[in-house]
Motif scaffolding. Structure first.
Motif, PDB file in Angstrom:
ATOM      1  N   UNK A   1      -2.100  -8.359 -13.794  1.00 12.79           N
ATOM      2  CA  UNK A   1      -1.235  -7.126 -13.220  1.00 12.79           C
ATOM      3  C   UNK A   1      -2.047  -6.302 -12.223  1.00 12.79           C
ATOM      4  N   UNK A   2      -1.173  -5.946 -11.276  1.00 11.27           N
ATOM      5  CA  UNK A   2      -1.602  -4.989 -10.316  1.00 11.27           C
ATOM      6  C   UNK A   2      -0.473  -3.931  -9.940  1.00 11.27           C
ATOM      7  N   UNK A   3      -1.054  -2.681  -9.368  1.00 12.48           N
ATOM      8  CA  UNK A   3       0.044  -1.623  -9.087  1.00 12.48           C
ATOM      9  C   UNK A   3       0.373  -2.100  -7.794  1.00 12.48           C
ATOM     10  N   UNK A   4       1.754  -2.272  -7.722  1.00  9.84           N
ATOM     11  CA  UNK A   4       2.417  -2.597  -6.410  1.00  9.84           C
ATOM     12  C   UNK A   4       2.997  -1.505  -5.505  1.00  9.84           C
ATOM     13  N   UNK A   5       2.868  -1.510  -4.152  1.00  8.99           N
ATOM     14  CA  UNK A   5       3.457  -0.563  -3.396  1.00  8.99           C
ATOM     15  C   UNK A   5       4.480  -1.142  -2.305  1.00  8.99           C
ATOM     16  N   UNK A   6       5.520  -0.689  -2.090  1.00  5.66           N
ATOM     17  CA  UNK A   6       6.308  -1.149  -0.939  1.00  5.66           C
ATOM     18  C   UNK A   6       6.981   0.002  -0.225  1.00  5.66           C
ATOM     19  N   UNK A   7       6.427   0.137   1.118  1.00  6.07           N
ATOM     20  CA  UNK A   7       6.831   1.380   2.025  1.00  6.07           C
ATOM     21  C   UNK A   7       6.397   2.637   1.302  1.00  6.07           C
ATOM     22  N   UNK A   8       5.273   2.610   0.843  1.00 11.32           N
ATOM     23  CA  UNK A   8       4.748   4.227   0.177  1.00 11.32           C
ATOM     24  C   UNK A   8       5.362   4.256  -1.190  1.00 11.32           C
ATOM     25  N   UNK A   9       6.154   3.477  -1.798  1.00  7.25           N
ATOM     26  CA  UNK A   9       6.636   3.656  -3.152  1.00  7.25           C
ATOM     27  C   UNK A   9       5.979   2.848  -3.942  1.00  7.25           C
TER      28      UNK A   9
ATOM     29  N   UNK B   1      12.663 -12.429   3.671  1.00  4.38           N
ATOM     30  CA  UNK B   1      11.481 -11.622   3.527  1.00  4.38           C
ATOM     31  C   UNK B   1      11.160 -11.976   2.181  1.00  4.38           C
ATOM     32  N   UNK B   2       9.754 -11.837   1.923  1.00  9.75           N
ATOM     33  CA  UNK B   2       9.142 -12.065   0.590  1.00  9.75           C
ATOM     34  C   UNK B   2       8.882 -10.640  -0.059  1.00  9.75           C
ATOM     35  N   UNK B   3       9.038 -10.709  -1.571  1.00  5.77           N
ATOM     36  CA  UNK B   3       8.582  -9.527  -2.097  1.00  5.77           C
ATOM     37  C   UNK B   3       7.949 -10.080  -3.371  1.00  5.77           C
ATOM     38  N   UNK B   4       7.173  -8.994  -3.814  1.00  2.00           N
ATOM     39  CA  UNK B   4       6.369  -9.233  -4.990  1.00  2.00           C
ATOM     40  C   UNK B   4       6.943  -9.586  -6.456  1.00  2.00           C
TER      41      UNK B   4
ATOM     42  N   UNK C   1       2.096 -13.870  -7.068  1.00  4.40           N
ATOM     43  CA  UNK C   1       3.247 -14.473  -6.965  1.00  4.40           C
ATOM     44  C   UNK C   1       4.249 -13.770  -6.142  1.00  4.40           C
ATOM     45  N   UNK C   2       4.841 -14.325  -5.326  1.00  2.00           N
ATOM     46  CA  UNK C   2       5.952 -13.525  -4.259  1.00  2.00           C
ATOM     47  C   UNK C   2       7.336 -14.544  -4.495  1.00  2.00           C
ATOM     48  N   UNK C   3       8.385 -13.955  -4.239  1.00  2.00           N
ATOM     49  CA  UNK C   3       9.889 -14.410  -4.228  1.00  2.00           C
ATOM     50  C   UNK C   3      10.299 -14.435  -2.783  1.00  2.00           C
ATOM     51  N   UNK C   4      10.948 -15.385  -2.231  1.00  2.00           N
ATOM     52  CA  UNK C   4      11.789 -15.123  -1.024  1.00  2.00           C
ATOM     53  C   UNK C   4      13.127 -14.513  -1.311  1.00  2.00           C
TER      54      UNK C   4
END
Length: 144
Positions: free
Chosen positions: A84-92, A117-120, A101-104
């Motif tokens: 587990x890790x804390x994830x951020x996208x565009x500052x959120x 695009x990929x996202x966690x 892991x990533x999903x398209x």
């Protein structure tokens, strides 16, 4: 790294080398034979140190005596980057994600042109469940 014990002839691996089930298996091999006093089959297999993942690769499962809560799949001492890790996208903050892991995601515009695009992936990922890094959800609590 976790050390467990197993013999080449056994079907289980053990948390301690003095596990009663391991000793009984050795005794059965040594003394429960049909040689009628002149044993020709030799002594039991030597007990060796190994890791849970190596023992699983050798076809062994956890001992039900000294590892009663262990999964039949076993726990891996290497998480292969799935944690587990804390994830951020565009500052959120997204919350806990798996950094490995990533999903398209594919989006089609009006002209049916794809943009990808990929996202966690949120934690726990499927691999974490398979590796027994987290407890599996009870089937009774899953929605159908």
């Amino acid at each position: 790294m976790t050390t467990v014990y197993a013999s080449a002839g056994g079907e289980r691996y053990h948390r301690i080398s003095s596990c009663p089930a391991l000793e009984m298996g050795q005794n059965i091999h040594d003394y429960d034979c049909d040689c009628w006093g002149y044993c020709t089959h030799g002594r039991g297999w030597q007990i060796t140190e190994t890791t849970p993942s190596r023992a699983l690769a050798d076809g062994k499962t956890p001992c039900r005596v000294c590892l009663p809560g262990a999964s039949a799949l076993g726990a891996s001492e290497d998480d292969h980057g799935h944690r587990p890790a804390l994830g951020f996208v565009d500052g959120r903050a997204l919350g806990n994600i798996c950094p490995r892991c990533q999903t398209t995601t594919t989006h089609y515009d009006e002209a049916y042109q794809p943009s990808r695009w990929t996202r966690p992936v949120r934690w726990p990922c499927t691999t974490a469940l398979v590796l027994d890094l987290v407890p599996r959800p009870n089937s009774a609590t899953r929605s159908s």
